[in-house]
Design a protein around this motif. Structure first.
Motif, PDB file in Angstrom:
ATOM      1  N   UNK A 215      36.203 -12.947 -39.117  1.00 30.52           N
ATOM      2  CA  UNK A 215      35.763 -13.265 -37.659  1.00 30.52           C
ATOM      3  C   UNK A 215      36.470 -12.763 -36.552  1.00 30.52           C
ATOM      4  N   UNK A 216      36.119 -11.776 -36.000  1.00 30.06           N
ATOM      5  CA  UNK A 216      36.997 -11.388 -34.700  1.00 30.06           C
ATOM      6  C   UNK A 216      36.307 -11.645 -33.538  1.00 30.06           C
ATOM      7  N   UNK A 217      37.176 -12.182 -32.520  1.00 27.40           N
ATOM      8  CA  UNK A 217      36.678 -12.432 -31.131  1.00 27.40           C
ATOM      9  C   UNK A 217      37.283 -11.397 -30.274  1.00 27.40           C
ATOM     10  N   UNK A 218      36.107 -10.826 -29.663  1.00 26.01           N
ATOM     11  CA  UNK A 218      36.328  -9.604 -28.717  1.00 26.01           C
ATOM     12  C   UNK A 218      36.488 -10.295 -27.352  1.00 26.01           C
ATOM     13  N   UNK A 219      37.647 -10.381 -26.368  1.00 31.44           N
ATOM     14  CA  UNK A 219      37.631 -10.912 -25.294  1.00 31.44           C
ATOM     15  C   UNK A 219      37.077 -10.230 -24.035  1.00 31.44           C
ATOM     16  N   UNK A 220      36.465 -10.617 -23.584  1.00 25.93           N
ATOM     17  CA  UNK A 220      35.637 -10.139 -22.231  1.00 25.93           C
ATOM     18  C   UNK A 220      36.744  -9.508 -21.469  1.00 25.93           C
ATOM     19  N   UNK A 221      36.174  -8.083 -21.036  1.00 22.84           N
ATOM     20  CA  UNK A 221      36.964  -7.119 -20.198  1.00 22.84           C
ATOM     21  C   UNK A 221      37.469  -6.351 -21.026  1.00 22.84           C
ATOM     22  N   UNK A 315      40.732  -8.784 -17.802  1.00 20.37           N
ATOM     23  CA  UNK A 315      41.083  -9.231 -19.059  1.00 20.37           C
ATOM     24  C   UNK A 315      42.347  -9.972 -19.009  1.00 20.37           C
ATOM     25  N   UNK A 316      43.355 -10.035 -18.226  1.00 23.22           N
ATOM     26  CA  UNK A 316      44.569 -10.853 -18.114  1.00 23.22           C
ATOM     27  C   UNK A 316      44.757 -11.322 -16.749  1.00 23.22           C
ATOM     28  N   UNK A 317      44.093 -12.203 -16.530  1.00 22.89           N
ATOM     29  CA  UNK A 317      44.260 -12.914 -15.235  1.00 22.89           C
ATOM     30  C   UNK A 317      42.690 -13.643 -14.925  1.00 22.89           C
ATOM     31  N   UNK A 318      42.467 -13.772 -13.428  1.00 23.98           N
ATOM     32  CA  UNK A 318      41.335 -14.483 -13.115  1.00 23.98           C
ATOM     33  C   UNK A 318      40.510 -13.385 -12.283  1.00 23.98           C
ATOM     34  N   UNK A 319      39.071 -13.813 -12.045  1.00 22.80           N
ATOM     35  CA  UNK A 319      38.436 -13.067 -11.174  1.00 22.80           C
ATOM     36  C   UNK A 319      37.546 -12.008 -11.973  1.00 22.80           C
ATOM     37  N   UNK A 320      36.953 -10.989 -11.010  1.00 24.74           N
ATOM     38  CA  UNK A 320      36.437  -9.817 -11.653  1.00 24.74           C
ATOM     39  C   UNK A 320      36.557  -8.697 -10.579  1.00 24.74           C
ATOM     40  N   UNK A 321      36.217  -7.461 -11.119  1.00 21.23           N
ATOM     41  CA  UNK A 321      36.464  -6.323 -10.445  1.00 21.23           C
ATOM     42  C   UNK A 321      35.193  -6.174  -9.630  1.00 21.23           C
ATOM     43  N   UNK A 322      34.802  -5.178  -8.769  1.00 20.54           N
ATOM     44  CA  UNK A 322      33.553  -4.848  -8.064  1.00 20.54           C
ATOM     45  C   UNK A 322      32.774  -3.979  -8.631  1.00 20.54           C
ATOM     46  N   UNK A 323      31.482  -3.854  -7.784  1.00 20.57           N
ATOM     47  CA  UNK A 323      30.531  -2.617  -8.447  1.00 20.57           C
ATOM     48  C   UNK A 323      30.427  -1.753  -7.100  1.00 20.57           C
ATOM     49  N   UNK A 324      30.525  -0.512  -7.468  1.00 17.44           N
ATOM     50  CA  UNK A 324      30.353   0.422  -6.278  1.00 17.44           C
ATOM     51  C   UNK A 324      29.230   1.323  -6.547  1.00 17.44           C
ATOM     52  N   UNK A 325      28.231   1.181  -5.579  1.00 18.86           N
ATOM     53  CA  UNK A 325      26.976   1.593  -5.503  1.00 18.86           C
ATOM     54  C   UNK A 325      26.868   3.169  -4.562  1.00 18.86           C
ATOM     55  N   UNK A 326      26.620   4.345  -5.224  1.00 18.11           N
ATOM     56  CA  UNK A 326      26.481   5.478  -4.554  1.00 18.11           C
ATOM     57  C   UNK A 326      25.131   5.706  -4.305  1.00 18.11           C
ATOM     58  N   UNK A 327      24.758   5.852  -3.034  1.00 16.88           N
ATOM     59  CA  UNK A 327      23.143   6.345  -2.997  1.00 16.88           C
ATOM     60  C   UNK A 327      23.086   7.760  -2.828  1.00 16.88           C
ATOM     61  N   UNK A 328      21.920   8.335  -3.318  1.00 19.41           N
ATOM     62  CA  UNK A 328      21.584   9.630  -3.315  1.00 19.41           C
ATOM     63  C   UNK A 328      20.142   9.917  -2.719  1.00 19.41           C
ATOM     64  N   UNK A 329      20.141  10.676  -1.524  1.00 16.65           N
ATOM     65  CA  UNK A 329      19.095  10.868  -1.045  1.00 16.65           C
ATOM     66  C   UNK A 329      18.105  11.705  -1.853  1.00 16.65           C
ATOM     67  N   UNK A 330      16.819  11.507  -2.294  1.00 18.30           N
ATOM     68  CA  UNK A 330      16.129  12.367  -3.146  1.00 18.30           C
ATOM     69  C   UNK A 330      15.175  13.160  -2.065  1.00 18.30           C
ATOM     70  N   UNK A 331      15.012  14.407  -2.227  1.00 13.66           N
ATOM     71  CA  UNK A 331      14.150  15.049  -1.434  1.00 13.66           C
ATOM     72  C   UNK A 331      12.943  15.297  -2.347  1.00 13.66           C
ATOM     73  N   UNK A 332      11.688  15.130  -1.601  1.00  8.15           N
ATOM     74  CA  UNK A 332      10.295  15.085  -2.375  1.00  8.15           C
ATOM     75  C   UNK A 332      10.055  16.551  -2.824  1.00  8.15           C
ATOM     76  N   UNK A 333       9.483  16.524  -3.906  1.00 12.69           N
ATOM     77  CA  UNK A 333       9.328  18.174  -4.429  1.00 12.69           C
ATOM     78  C   UNK A 333       7.864  18.385  -4.143  1.00 12.69           C
ATOM     79  N   UNK A 334       6.780  17.446  -4.332  1.00 14.37           N
ATOM     80  CA  UNK A 334       5.346  17.799  -4.345  1.00 14.37           C
ATOM     81  C   UNK A 334       5.027  17.105  -2.783  1.00 14.37           C
ATOM     82  N   UNK A 335       4.644  17.789  -1.905  1.00 14.27           N
ATOM     83  CA  UNK A 335       3.947  17.432  -0.483  1.00 14.27           C
ATOM     84  C   UNK A 335       2.695  17.757  -0.400  1.00 14.27           C
ATOM     85  N   UNK A 336       1.901  16.945   0.304  1.00 14.03           N
ATOM     86  CA  UNK A 336       0.453  17.139   0.921  1.00 14.03           C
ATOM     87  C   UNK A 336       0.732  18.203   1.924  1.00 14.03           C
TER      88      UNK A 336
END
Length: 375
Positions: A215-221, A315-336
């Protein structure tokens, strides 16, 4: 075939800091990971990158490598091809100084060999940890003879040729005098013992091969390339010696939506032109839940938003890292026709003419959908 320079393998200079080396390794490990890169030489390149990182991330090994390169500075100084034979060199001292001390006792306990097992886990299993069971082949002490190699009720005899020393003397006359060399006893193979009635289970070896569930215990992180040491789970020792250790080497499958950098998580989400221009509130998948993210009016493509504490547990210590969200503006391809006309009017009012080429961002949407489903 000569090895490539480790600094060249990682794409860093010789003055690179430890952080630079680690960052480059993570990027290359993701690039050549066999679960992601299906090229024929991906596995070879992945191992090459790992070998370079193992040396350059260790201060002692890096210092030695900087001085000697791939050449072992101890080559030719010990046993092996082109080196001195340890036993023969010791015998010269024995001859002149009447030694004999320092010879290895053939019946002394001997530690078992270490084992290595490579385990591939999913991205989220590395983040949150898991407990799993693995099966490994290893040698264990024979239960029938308790490791003696002799049939139950009997015991090994002392070798009559070497009197239990495990060594035989070979005398040679040379221009410098009479030389005495010692070699492993041919009668007992250097063990100092002879087994007349061998154990029927291990046939005199004292050890047997078994499939052992552990039995192997994989630690979080935990992250790519990490090692987990399980003390005493390696090969069995000899003559009452302790067992070796088992090292679990972790490999992590890439995720379709999230990417990891140390304890931080990165992802990319699409925005429509209207959302970016006027602002909006959108739903973002994280490792554990879906949250609302406010997009301010006038947001530009490539902008990053930080979600504090939504990354990987440390993994060693307390707390968690952050999540970084990159936004990409999508240009519409099909227009009326109506939409095109409105955009022309907008361009006329602002004095700007759209010049960006639309790209297919279907993959971004698909990855988001899977992330929302918890895949």
């Amino acid at each position: 075939m000569s090895k490539r320079d480790y600094y060249e393998v990682l794409g860093v200079g010789k003055d690179a800091s430890a952080d630079d080396i680690k960052k480059s390794y993570r990027q290359l490990a993701r690039k050549f990971h066999p679960d992601v890169n299906k090229a024929a030489d991906a596995e070879t390149q992945f191992k090459e990158v790992k070998e370079a990182y193992d040396v350059l991330s260790d201060d002692g090994k890096r210092s030695t490598y900087d001085r000697y390169g791939h050449v072992d500075p101890n080559q030719g100084m010990g046993g092996g091809a082109g080196g001195f034979d340890g036993g023969g060199f010791g015998d010269i001292f024995d001859m002149f100084f009447g030694g004999g001390g320092g010879r290895r006792d053939p019946n002394a306990p001997q530690r078992g060999s270490d084992l290595q097992y490579t385990m591939t886990i999913d991205f989220k299993e590395a983040v949150f940890g898991k407990e799993t069971e693995i099966t490994i082949p290893r040698t264990e002490t024979c239960d029938t003879c308790s490791g003696s190699g002799a049939k139950p009720g009997t015991k090994p005899d002392t070798c009559s040729v070497c009197s239990g020393t495990g060594q035989q003397e070979v005398v040679q006359n040379t221009p410098f005098g009479r030389m005495v060399n010692r070699r492993a006893c041919s009668n007992c193979s250097g063990t100092g013992r002879v087994i007349k009635d061998k154990c029927g289970t291990c046939h005199g070896a004292g050890k047997v091969k078994k499939q052992r569930k552990i039995t192997v215990k994989i630690p979080a992180g935990v992250d790519e390339g990490a090692q987990i040491r399980l003390s005493g789970e390696g090969e069995a020792g000899q003559r009452g010696g302790p067992a070796g250790d088992l090292y679990i080497v972790i490999r992590v499958r890439a995720h379709e939506f999230f990417e990891r950098e140390n304890d931080d998580i990165y992802c990319e989400v699409p925005l429509s032109f209207v959302q970016a221009a006027l602002g909006d509130e959108i739903e973002i998948p994280t490792l554990t839940e879906k949250i609302k993210l406010k997009i301010p009016a006038g947001t530009q493509t490539g902008t990053y938003f930080r979600l504090k504490g939504k990354g990987v547990p440390k993994l060693r210590g307390y707390g968690q890292g952050d999540q970084h969200v990159k936004v990409t503006v999508v240009t519409p391809q099909k227009l009326t026709d109506e939409q095109k006309e409105l955009l022309r009017q907008f361009g006329g009012v602002t004095g700007s003419v759209p010049t960006e080429t639309a790209e297919n961002h279907e993959s971004i949407f698909e990855r988001m959908k899977k992330a929302f489903r918890g895949e």
